[in-house]
Design an enzyme around this catalytic site. Structure first.
Site, PDB file in Angstrom:
ATOM      1  N   ASP A  33      -4.284   2.139   5.084  1.00  0.00           N
ATOM      2  CA  ASP A  33      -3.762   3.397   4.560  1.00  0.00           C
ATOM      3  C   ASP A  33      -3.645   4.410   5.693  1.00  0.00           C
ATOM      4  OD1 ASP A  33      -3.171   5.674   3.055  1.00  0.00           O
ATOM      5  OD2 ASP A  33      -4.410   4.999   1.393  1.00  0.00           O
ATOM      6  N   HIS A  42      -2.554   9.061  -2.886  1.00  0.00           N
ATOM      7  CA  HIS A  42      -1.485   9.591  -2.026  1.00  0.00           C
ATOM      8  C   HIS A  42      -0.149   9.451  -2.753  1.00  0.00           C
ATOM      9  CE1 HIS A  42       0.171   5.621  -0.883  1.00  0.00           C
ATOM     10  NE2 HIS A  42       1.224   6.346  -0.550  1.00  0.00           N
ATOM     11  N   CYS A  58      -6.531   8.121   1.714  1.00  0.00           N
ATOM     12  CA  CYS A  58      -6.635   7.299   0.498  1.00  0.00           C
ATOM     13  C   CYS A  58      -7.279   8.094  -0.650  1.00  0.00           C
ATOM     14  CB  CYS A  58      -7.407   6.006   0.748  1.00  0.00           C
ATOM     15  SG  CYS A  58      -7.201   4.836  -0.621  1.00  0.00           S
ATOM     16  N   GLY A  59      -6.463   8.462  -1.612  1.00  0.00           N
ATOM     17  CA  GLY A  59      -6.948   9.281  -2.731  1.00  0.00           C
ATOM     18  C   GLY A  59      -7.954   8.545  -3.594  1.00  0.00           C
ATOM     19  N   CYS A  83      -3.074   5.487  -7.613  1.00  0.00           N
ATOM     20  CA  CYS A  83      -2.850   5.703  -6.188  1.00  0.00           C
ATOM     21  C   CYS A  83      -2.834   7.208  -5.953  1.00  0.00           C
ATOM     22  CB  CYS A  83      -1.528   5.069  -5.768  1.00  0.00           C
ATOM     23  SG  CYS A  83      -1.226   5.288  -4.013  1.00  0.00           S
TER      24      CYS A  83
HETATM   25  O1  PYC Z   1      -4.139   6.998  -1.911  1.00  0.00           O
HETATM   26  O2  PYC Z   1      -5.157   5.965  -3.548  1.00  0.00           O
HETATM   27  C1  PYC Z   1      -4.468   5.959  -2.543  1.00  0.00           C
HETATM   28  C2  PYC Z   1      -3.965   4.665  -2.035  1.00  0.00           C
HETATM   29  C3  PYC Z   1      -4.237   3.420  -2.535  1.00  0.00           C
HETATM   30  C4  PYC Z   1      -3.543   2.511  -1.726  1.00  0.00           C
HETATM   31  C5  PYC Z   1      -2.866   3.240  -0.759  1.00  0.00           C
HETATM   32  N1  PYC Z   1      -3.141   4.552  -0.963  1.00  0.00           N
END
Ligand code: PYC
Length: 312
Positions: free
Chosen positions: A235, A89, A239-240, A87
């Site tokens: 999100d 974020h 979303c990273g 994840c």
């Molecule tokens: O930022 O990768 C992310 C993420 C995955 C689900 C919610 N945020």
């Protein structure tokens, strides 16, 4: 029973870091520990994430001792639906939490996750750049027909989680905050059709995140996204892992070069800056953003409470 937590948000998306009170899951690797958590500690996940203590939007991060003490910590992510791979974020939220606690120094650190080791670079001002696990484009031009929005075409890519990246659709809703409910309907239908058609990532996992793009509204951004997460929440951040999947897709199609910056805006107007480098032929995404602490608390669990382990 009580569980100590620190809450933060990264670009509007909350992260709840579990510091103490949750027995460490068993397993020699983080992947095994994530499996143990999913199988034997699901009540804890529900109690920490779901109402009445949490909400569908929160991503939880359990801090566990690293299996190799060169790493700063281990972390296992979960949400309202189950466990997650990586994840983005949430990683930035974990780093801000460790900074708040004085447990990480500025500069470079490494963190173990169930899908691999990642690197984080913390700056004095709190900005974090995470160097993600290898990301890649898996399938191109995968078509589905949705009941309400017609034909949709997209690519499937891995960025630490599985993403369907929409590139064409008969009747896609515009990517605006006002359209968030209809975007949820649109992406939920896509995910249902992908699942019904048996579309999977190359490891056999369901493609459980769906990402749609539109023109940006903040200055300097390259595009705005809407990202549906596995438990149907969207999100609030860009979303990273979704931005990593998109970068891998763009690089594979020859649409960006190494180190070329992409500023991904979220549906709430927050941004991450991302780019890729190629290391041993692998696409490695870098995602930069920052988080802010919002609360520090102890969650209390009373076995007599009918909703002790969350409203399911
Ligand atoms: O930022 O990768 C992310 C993420 C995955 C689900 C919610 N945020």
């Amino acid at each position: 029973m009580q569980i100590e937590i620190i809450d933060s948000h990264t670009g509007g998306e909350p992260t709840r870091v579990v510091l103490a009170g949750w027995p460490f899951p068993e397993g020699a690797t983080l992947a095994e520990q994530r499996e143990y958590l999913a199988t034997h500690q699901d009540h804890l996940r529900r109690g920490v994430i779901l109402e009445p203590r949490g909400s569908d939007v929160i991503v939880g991060a359990l801090l566990v001792p690293p299996t190799d003490d060169r790493h700063c910590t281990g972390m296992i992510f979960f949400n309202n639906d189950g466990v997650l791979g990586m994840c983005g974020h949430g990683t930035i939220g974990v780093v801000e939490t460790l900074r708040h606690l004085g447990r990480i120094k500025t500069g470079r650190s490494t963190i173990e996750t169930p899908v691999g080791v990642i690197t984080v670079d913390l700056e004095e001002n709190g900005n974090v750049t995470l160097t993600n696990v290898e990301s890649y484009l898996d399938q191109t031009d995968v078509e589905v027909t949705t009941p309400s929005f017609g034909r949709v075409s997209g690519d499937i890519a891995w960025g630490g989680n599985w993403f369907y990246l929409v590139h064409e659709a008969d009747n896609a809703p515009e990517v605006t905050f006002e359209n968030r409910d209809i975007l949820t309907d649109f992406t939920t239908e896509i995910r249902r059709e992908l699942d019904k058609s048996g579309v999977r990532g190359r490891d056999g996992h369901k493609v459980d995140h769906v990402e749609v793009f539109g023109p940006p509204s903040v200055e300097g951004a390259t595009s705005k996204n809407y990202v549906l997460c596995p438990g149907n929440a969207y999100d609030r951040s860009p979303c990273g892992t979704g931005t990593s999947a998109k970068l891998a897709m763009l690089y594979s199609h020859g649409k960006i070069k190494q180190e070329e910056r992409l500023v991904q805006e979220s549906i709430t107007g927050s941004t991450f800056t991302g780019w890729v480098t190629i290391e041993d032929g692998k696409i490695i995404p870098h995602i930069s953003g920052r988080a802010h602490i919002t609360a520090q608390a102890a969650l209390l669990f009373d076995e007599d409470d009918p909703f002790c382990w969350g409203i399911v």
